[in-house]
Motif scaffolding. Sequence first.
Motif, PDB file in Angstrom:
ATOM      1  N   VAL A  61       0.837  -1.202   0.000  1.00  0.00           N
ATOM      2  CA  VAL A  61       0.000   0.000   0.000  1.00  0.00           C
ATOM      3  C   VAL A  61       0.874   1.255   0.000  1.00  0.00           C
ATOM      4  O   VAL A  61       0.518   2.276  -0.596  1.00  0.00           O
ATOM      5  CB  VAL A  61      -0.953  -0.002   1.206  1.00  0.00           C
ATOM      6  N   LEU A  62       2.043   1.161   0.630  1.00  0.00           N
ATOM      7  CA  LEU A  62       2.914   2.332   0.740  1.00  0.00           C
ATOM      8  C   LEU A  62       3.408   2.794  -0.616  1.00  0.00           C
ATOM      9  O   LEU A  62       3.741   3.968  -0.792  1.00  0.00           O
ATOM     10  CB  LEU A  62       4.106   2.020   1.655  1.00  0.00           C
TER      11      LEU A  62
ATOM     12  N   SER B  54      -5.900   0.225  -4.644  1.00  0.00           N
ATOM     13  CA  SER B  54      -7.075   1.063  -4.365  1.00  0.00           C
ATOM     14  C   SER B  54      -6.937   1.898  -3.101  1.00  0.00           C
ATOM     15  O   SER B  54      -7.935   2.267  -2.478  1.00  0.00           O
ATOM     16  CB  SER B  54      -8.314   0.170  -4.247  1.00  0.00           C
ATOM     17  N   ALA B  55      -5.709   2.216  -2.707  1.00  0.00           N
ATOM     18  CA  ALA B  55      -5.505   2.950  -1.457  1.00  0.00           C
ATOM     19  C   ALA B  55      -6.231   4.299  -1.462  1.00  0.00           C
ATOM     20  O   ALA B  55      -6.841   4.690  -0.461  1.00  0.00           O
ATOM     21  CB  ALA B  55      -4.016   3.160  -1.204  1.00  0.00           C
ATOM     22  N   GLU B  56      -6.179   5.003  -2.560  1.00  0.00           N
ATOM     23  CA  GLU B  56      -6.801   6.332  -2.631  1.00  0.00           C
ATOM     24  C   GLU B  56      -8.292   6.248  -2.320  1.00  0.00           C
ATOM     25  O   GLU B  56      -8.835   7.058  -1.567  1.00  0.00           O
ATOM     26  CB  GLU B  56      -6.587   6.939  -4.016  1.00  0.00           C
ATOM     27  N   ARG B  57      -8.944   5.260  -2.919  1.00  0.00           N
ATOM     28  CA  ARG B  57     -10.375   5.112  -2.683  1.00  0.00           C
ATOM     29  C   ARG B  57     -10.674   4.863  -1.212  1.00  0.00           C
ATOM     30  O   ARG B  57     -11.570   5.472  -0.611  1.00  0.00           O
ATOM     31  CB  ARG B  57     -10.912   3.939  -3.515  1.00  0.00           C
ATOM     32  N   HIS B  58      -9.925   3.973  -0.593  1.00  0.00           N
ATOM     33  CA  HIS B  58     -10.186   3.632   0.804  1.00  0.00           C
ATOM     34  C   HIS B  58      -9.829   4.780   1.742  1.00  0.00           C
ATOM     35  O   HIS B  58     -10.535   5.040   2.719  1.00  0.00           O
ATOM     36  CB  HIS B  58      -9.411   2.376   1.179  1.00  0.00           C
ATOM     37  N   LEU B  59      -8.746   5.482   1.450  1.00  0.00           N
ATOM     38  CA  LEU B  59      -8.336   6.583   2.314  1.00  0.00           C
ATOM     39  C   LEU B  59      -9.334   7.739   2.264  1.00  0.00           C
ATOM     40  O   LEU B  59      -9.631   8.371   3.285  1.00  0.00           O
ATOM     41  CB  LEU B  59      -6.951   7.083   1.907  1.00  0.00           C
ATOM     42  N   ASP B  60      -9.841   8.016   1.082  1.00  0.00           N
ATOM     43  CA  ASP B  60     -10.740   9.164   0.920  1.00  0.00           C
ATOM     44  C   ASP B  60     -12.206   8.806   1.056  1.00  0.00           C
ATOM     45  O   ASP B  60     -13.072   9.689   0.939  1.00  0.00           O
ATOM     46  CB  ASP B  60     -10.502   9.817  -0.453  1.00  0.00           C
ATOM     47  N   GLY B  61     -12.483   7.524   1.284  1.00  0.00           N
ATOM     48  CA  GLY B  61     -13.865   7.108   1.456  1.00  0.00           C
ATOM     49  C   GLY B  61     -14.726   7.306   0.216  1.00  0.00           C
ATOM     50  O   GLY B  61     -15.924   7.604   0.316  1.00  0.00           O
ATOM     51  N   ILE B  62     -14.141   7.131  -0.952  1.00  0.00           N
ATOM     52  CA  ILE B  62     -14.875   7.341  -2.203  1.00  0.00           C
ATOM     53  C   ILE B  62     -15.793   6.153  -2.455  1.00  0.00           C
ATOM     54  O   ILE B  62     -15.388   4.991  -2.334  1.00  0.00           O
ATOM     55  CB  ILE B  62     -13.893   7.506  -3.381  1.00  0.00           C
TER      56      ILE B  62
END
Length: 808
Positions: free
Chosen positions: A533-534, A765-773
Amino acid sequence: MTPRATYRFQFHKDFTFADAEALVPYLDALGISHVYASPITRARRGSTHGYDVADPTSINPELGGEDAFRSLVAALRARDMGIIIDIVPNHMGVAGGENGWWNDVLARGQASPFARYFDVDWREKLVLPILGDPLAQTIASGALKVEQVDGRYVLEAYGEHRLPLRDEDQATAASADIAALADRQHYRLASWRVANDELNWRRFFTINDLAGLRVEDPVVFDATHALYFRLYGEGLIDGVRVDHVDGLTDPAGYCRQLRTRLDAIARPADAQPGPAYIIIEKILADGEPLATDWRVDGTSGYDFMEQVAALLHAVSGAEPLATLWADISRRSAAFALEELRARQELLAWQFDGQRRGCVEAFVALARSTPECDGLTRGMLDRAIERLLWVFPVYRTYGTGDAAPAADAAIRETVRERVAEFVPPGEDAVVDRILAWLAGEGPGDAGLAAEAVRKFQQLSAPIAAKAVEDTAFYRYGRLLSRNDVGFDASRMSLDIEAFHAAMIDRARNWPAAMLATATHDHKRGEDVRARLAVLSEIPDLWRTHVERWLDLALPFADGVAPDDSYMLLQTLFGAWPEGLSAADGGGLSDYAERIVAWQEKALREAKLRSSWEAPDPDYERRCHDLARALLDPTRSQAFLEDLTALVAKLAPAAEANSLAQVALRYTVPGVPDLYQGTEAIDLSLVDPDNRRPVDYARLQANLDGEPLAKMALIQRLLTLRRDHPALFATGGYDPIAVTGPRADQVIVFRRVGDRAVLRCVVPLRSAERHLDGIGVRDWWGDTALASGEPLADLLSDRSVSIELLPATG
């Protein structure tokens, strides 16, 4: 018979055949078809792994012996299940006086019928580097004595090593001068420190307790394989996994012989039908093909482990993470430089004796023909050394008079890479050696075979020890890219390349093993999934790391920055599920696991400590740092920030974990499940990855509501059980994706006679999970080429795996 799915057990005295038999109903419920067993032959007493085989002709009594093994097989057969076993043709364990063949060689020297079994240079006495000090000092200290055991006199060292004496010395041994007595033996006792330079027999890598076997000798082959052939003939085993095939003189010839012998064996009518399942432990470099004429079913899965792991990483993280590593560590941002340095160091040190033996073989070859007049020992030494600095694969497969066509591309790559290191005017020497590797050089045929053998049996351990067991512990751009069989210089594998690899797998290796965790992995599959993920969020990671380094500063006195940073990556990657920042007991347990990992990592790196010369003061400073960071009374701010980041990235890490599972159980091949990894696998390098498995908890999870990973494994194993032909022979067809997220999902289908399996697996998909999209906002207009929206296919699911009716 090709297994449908395997489950790997690591057998030892505390986990026996009886323990495995009790778990057969659990494995059946999970959907496993075959147990995949670590070596079952008699090993050194107390062995935790079985690869130090002391007697390959009998089943290990510590595991329960043959009766218990037969009982396990009967329990498997009752459920239409089977077993494959790990075999070790390359070496035997020779420590502790438990190897009867080795003991006979020590007692009788070249007169022993077993002298031909071991790869010994008999031009001088067999060197035994088992003493803690030089021989004279050991005798003076009283650590070497004459003792009587079972009516015969032996030399006993430190109360641990019992060495047989010649028959001629039995009558006078009790009154003999120990120095003179030792000097008369067929072996020469020496300090363990001389092994790298003076050992005159082939060992396994750098382990003095494991002696190389000459399995190319038909007598040795028959003696070391008789048990396996008997077990197969009685229908007790269904195949084998061959350990370290690249250590053998002629891996291709060995594999063909093994297949021929197994296929010629008649099996009972009630045994699972053949042919035998044969897989090999083989590390494939990037782009290196596995020869299709070895008559094996494929590798044990390190190649797939690398492919699927690289697929989870984002290429965009390569440069910023390399910059972060260089900024912190003040070491090279490029892995290639670390690999080169490690190869140079180990060739000049741990493998110096073996390298010189290789050089002497080529010197003898050169002197056998007038075409090589003027080719000096020094020239050959320099050329061999530099070729091994840059060798891109474990080894080539020449026999001295021929070489497979696939070797040509490897030799050309070597020629290109070595050019910058060759002294002026010595290019022709390199060309001469490469020609001999191709089977095209001049000189005596027997000497050519010996020289080529020694080169190839040196290049393989250099690759393993210099790259995987040295450079991987020195290079910390992202530790999830440093594992057995991995290309640490590469951050990511794109979807098209993964598709191409799976198409090739379906065409050439439909029965090869698919692994994501093994007894040799350096980090558990879910550690790697979390660290991956990093690669998607390097800037956020840098922010946290810089904060943590500041918080660690009061405890890091004297700790090198690269060691501090690799510690932080490890603390994050292996953080146990459910461990809170305030759980003192849990944190203390975790600290001890980390300290054990640290000790191994520091010693394997060989920069500030080593197995040969540990630096207890430096190791203590590193351990103190780890324990301080995991002490809630001293590092509350660090622990709260670390656990917050672990929690924030948990959905993305789980998505990676499930993607890894989904691909392992759906692409062409035989999926293997390493013991206990049906639950989250946050293990570190051995012995951490060989800790006892809590099967009672796993059984309870399976009987109740299994967690997402176990549930997906069971679901896919059920599909494989219900549709075996689809998975065994179905092709692999990539499905095109269009739209803004087309590079963040892999879609393919497996087509059978009666059904089609369609797999949709999101990636990175880190961006999606981090931003709650939300799902629809994230996928937008991304769709299959057929027009089906990804948002509809995935909905709230981590992966979409559907069985569709066959058409046409």
